[in-house]
Write an enzyme that holds these catalytic residues in place. Structure first.
Site, mmCIF file in Angstrom:
data_model
loop_
_atom_site.group_PDB
_atom_site.id
_atom_site.type_symbol
_atom_site.label_atom_id
_atom_site.label_comp_id
_atom_site.label_asym_id
_atom_site.label_seq_id
_atom_site.Cartn_x
_atom_site.Cartn_y
_atom_site.Cartn_z
ATOM 1 N N HIS A 258 36.581 42.495 15.884
ATOM 2 C CA HIS A 258 37.153 41.572 16.868
ATOM 3 C C HIS A 258 36.590 41.822 18.266
ATOM 4 O O HIS A 258 37.173 41.397 19.255
ATOM 5 C CB HIS A 258 38.680 41.705 16.857
ATOM 6 C CG HIS A 258 39.267 41.422 15.510
ATOM 7 N ND1 HIS A 258 39.586 40.154 15.063
ATOM 8 C CD2 HIS A 258 39.513 42.248 14.450
ATOM 9 C CE1 HIS A 258 40.047 40.207 13.828
ATOM 10 N NE2 HIS A 258 40.016 41.470 13.425
ATOM 11 N N LYS B 267 20.964 67.437 36.358
ATOM 12 C CA LYS B 267 21.661 68.684 36.699
ATOM 13 C C LYS B 267 21.140 69.230 38.032
ATOM 14 O O LYS B 267 21.917 69.640 38.894
ATOM 15 C CB LYS B 267 21.456 69.724 35.589
ATOM 16 C CG LYS B 267 22.178 69.382 34.294
ATOM 17 C CD LYS B 267 21.969 70.462 33.236
ATOM 18 C CE LYS B 267 22.713 70.120 31.963
ATOM 19 N NZ LYS B 267 22.531 71.110 30.886
ATOM 20 N N GLU C 129 20.485 62.671 21.723
ATOM 21 C CA GLU C 129 19.922 63.811 22.459
ATOM 22 C C GLU C 129 18.824 64.496 21.657
ATOM 23 O O GLU C 129 17.939 65.132 22.219
ATOM 24 C CB GLU C 129 21.037 64.811 22.792
ATOM 25 C CG GLU C 129 20.705 65.751 23.925
ATOM 26 C CD GLU C 129 21.912 66.565 24.398
ATOM 27 O OE1 GLU C 129 22.376 67.451 23.641
ATOM 28 O OE2 GLU C 129 22.390 66.302 25.508
HETATM 29 O O1 LIG Z 1 27.546 74.307 25.752
HETATM 30 P P1 LIG Z 1 26.901 74.099 27.093
HETATM 31 O O2 LIG Z 1 25.771 75.025 27.359
HETATM 32 O O3 LIG Z 1 27.929 74.064 28.194
HETATM 33 O O4 LIG Z 1 26.200 72.628 27.050
HETATM 34 C C1 LIG Z 1 27.035 71.494 26.929
HETATM 35 C C2 LIG Z 1 26.162 70.305 26.597
HETATM 36 O O5 LIG Z 1 25.197 70.065 27.651
HETATM 37 C C3 LIG Z 1 23.911 69.837 27.061
HETATM 38 O O6 LIG Z 1 23.150 71.021 27.187
HETATM 39 C C4 LIG Z 1 23.206 68.693 27.775
HETATM 40 O O7 LIG Z 1 23.269 68.907 29.136
HETATM 41 C C5 LIG Z 1 24.177 69.522 25.606
HETATM 42 O O8 LIG Z 1 23.056 69.720 24.799
HETATM 43 C C6 LIG Z 1 25.314 70.469 25.315
HETATM 44 O O9 LIG Z 1 26.034 70.119 24.140
#
Ligand SMILES: O=P(O)(O)OC[C@H]1O[C@](O)(CO)[C@@H](O)[C@@H]1O
Length: 464
Positions: A318, A432, A289
């Site tokens: 394995h 999202k 990421e």
């Molecule tokens: O802690 P949050 O804001 O729920 O984000 C959870 C995860 O989602 C992300 O923002 C990626 O969508 C990550 O970087 C982060 O660790």
């Protein structure tokens, strides 16, 4: 060097050891100024990188809240995802008994811990089947305070608590770890009066294991969080070394960057210790990421990023090593070795008369595991494939905190080498937004319409 220092060994990436797919001294020498500049650049932006101050934080508030939960709970459930879950899982695997949750209460250092980091209905409904909600506290962890998976889980388990115990008892069974000022979860905490812990604004999710995100669940389950931070502080001191050759994080970043440029775009983290299995999983998010980016810092489209792969020794000898030993020359192996295990498991002289087995007589599991690790690294090298190794004196809170922080610094240095922003994640937003549209969230109707149109254009449905 401290007796607790993790030793970094990059001998097996050198061309005079593994051949043409290795790096020459000259290649490394020529790149050292780039690495030195990366060190300077990261420390120059320390004020914006809040995670670099975490080793020096005051943990008294976290410890006080943890003690209060330990006094009233037999189980802690962490509701989070990504960096809000992978770190707590990795720390628990590394520092607890391998069957911690199954130990009798008097042998456990604290409450059992569950981290259902997915919205699979069977996972979450199934967890309710095994929880005694009277003796369970939920730690909801989300920096943004709006992550769909975490908020759905919060709503689900809050409802179960309210039904079983009554609305007035919710405050005794919820601790919210979130942004100190903004986000839906902060708003809910203020409105419904839940105890909270802050995630500093300048600490990103995948860099948050050494803040309340990781430290609170660790403290609740009896882990020495100040020792975790002491290890991180030790790694910070080593990472400030301006000579890259004396800076493990910088050399590790440089080697992976140089090998990526030579077509070894994947790095396989392969711990030869069950305790470090989930650290490899945490590292996957940190590395992928942070470094998987469409544009560089000047806005040029570059589509860069190494691919991290998790593996486990001896288990995956394995299942995966065949590919790593004979497949494409596109991977760097990253071995994690442990000098001293916490317990030993001796093998008795069971079959002295059977040649295929008698070599095991009088040996131990750690001897076998160490031999397999050394043998695998040797076989990989003799197959002309590069590998690096980190040697842990032991797996404990100090070395784990040291390794977390070293990898975070390695990632920050690598971001400078790749010339990308290692601290954002724009590539996850599209998914999202499409989720919000498909779920009918207000303000996403146009996107939902686009998706429905696209569905109508699907070319074929093989129904066999
Ligand atoms: O802690 P949050 O804001 O729920 O984000 C959870 C995860 O989602 C992300 O923002 C990626 O969508 C990550 O970087 C982060 O660790």
């Amino acid at each position: 060097m401290s007796t607790q220092a993790i030793r970094f060994d990059y001998n097996n990436v050198m061309a005079d050891v593994i051949g043409e797919h290795g790096l020459t001294e000259a290649e490394i020498e020529a790149a050292l100024p780039h690495a030195a500049a990366a060190i300077e650049a990261v420390y120059a932006q320390r004020a914006e990188l809040g995670w670099m101050d975490l080793p020096y934080q005051d943990t008294s508030e976290i410890i006080a809240q943890a003690q209060a939960v330990r006094a009233r709970a037999d189980t802690l459930v962490v509701l989070g995802i990504g960096g809000s879950a992978l770190g707590p899982i990795a720390t628990q695997t590394a520092l607890q008994h391998p069957f911690y949750n199954n130990l009798p209460r008097e042998l456990r250092r604290g409450p059992t811990l569950f981290v259902p980091d997915n919205v699979d209905p069977e996972l979450n409904a199934g967890l309710l089947d095994v929880l005694d909600l009277e003796r369970t506290v939920f730690n909801v962890i989300t920096k943004s305070g709006t992550t769909a998976e975490t908020m759905a889980s919060f709503i689900y388990f809050r409802e179960a608590l309210a039904k079983r115990l009554g609305q007035d008892k919710l405050v005794d069974h919820l601790v919210l770890t979130t942004d100190p000022k903004k986000g839906a979860l902060r708003q809910i905490a203020d409105r419904e009066g839940y105890p909270t812990l802050p995630i500093p604004a300048s600490v990103g999710g995948r860099f948050s294991e050494l803040c309340s995100v990781g430290l609170f669940p660790a403290a609740v389950t009896g882990i020495d969080i100040d020792e975790l931070l002491a290890g991180a502080a030790y790694a910070d001191k080593r990472s400030q070394e301006r000579d890259p050759r004396k800076n493990p994080a910088a050399m590790c970043a440089l080697i992976q960057f140089l090998l990526d440029k030579k077509g070894k775009n994947m790095v396989v983290m392969m711990p030869y210790a069950q305790r470090l299995r989930d650290v490899a999983d945490w590292f996957r998010q940190l590395w992928a990421e942070s470094l998987g980016k469409r544009v560089d810092r000047a806005g040029n489209v570059v589509n860069v990023g190494p691919t991290p792969i998790k593996s486990l020794g001896a288990t995956d000898q394995h299942s995966q090593v065949q590919l790593y030993a004979e497949g494409p020359f596109d991977k760097l192996m990253h071995f994690l070795f442990v000098d001293q295990f916490q317990v030993e498991a001796p093998l008795t002289n069971a079959y002295p008369d059977i040649n295929e087995l008698s070599y095991l007589d009088g040996k131990s599991f750690s001897q076998l595991l160490k031999a397999e690790g050394e043998a695998t690294q040797l076989a990989i090298a003799e197959a002309g494939r590069p590998s690096i190794a980190h040697h842990f004196p032991a797996v404990n809170a100090f070395t784990l905190g040291q390794f977390y922080y070293m990898l975070e610094m390695q990632t920050a240095f690598a971001g400078e080498l790749y010339d990308i922003n290692a601290f954002d994640q724009p590539g996850v937003e599209a998914g999202k937004i499409a989720t919000y549209a498909l779920m009918g969230r207000e303000g996403y109707d146009a996107r939902r319409h686009e998706i429905e149109q696209a569905r109508g254009r699907s070319r074929s449905e093989f129904v066999i």
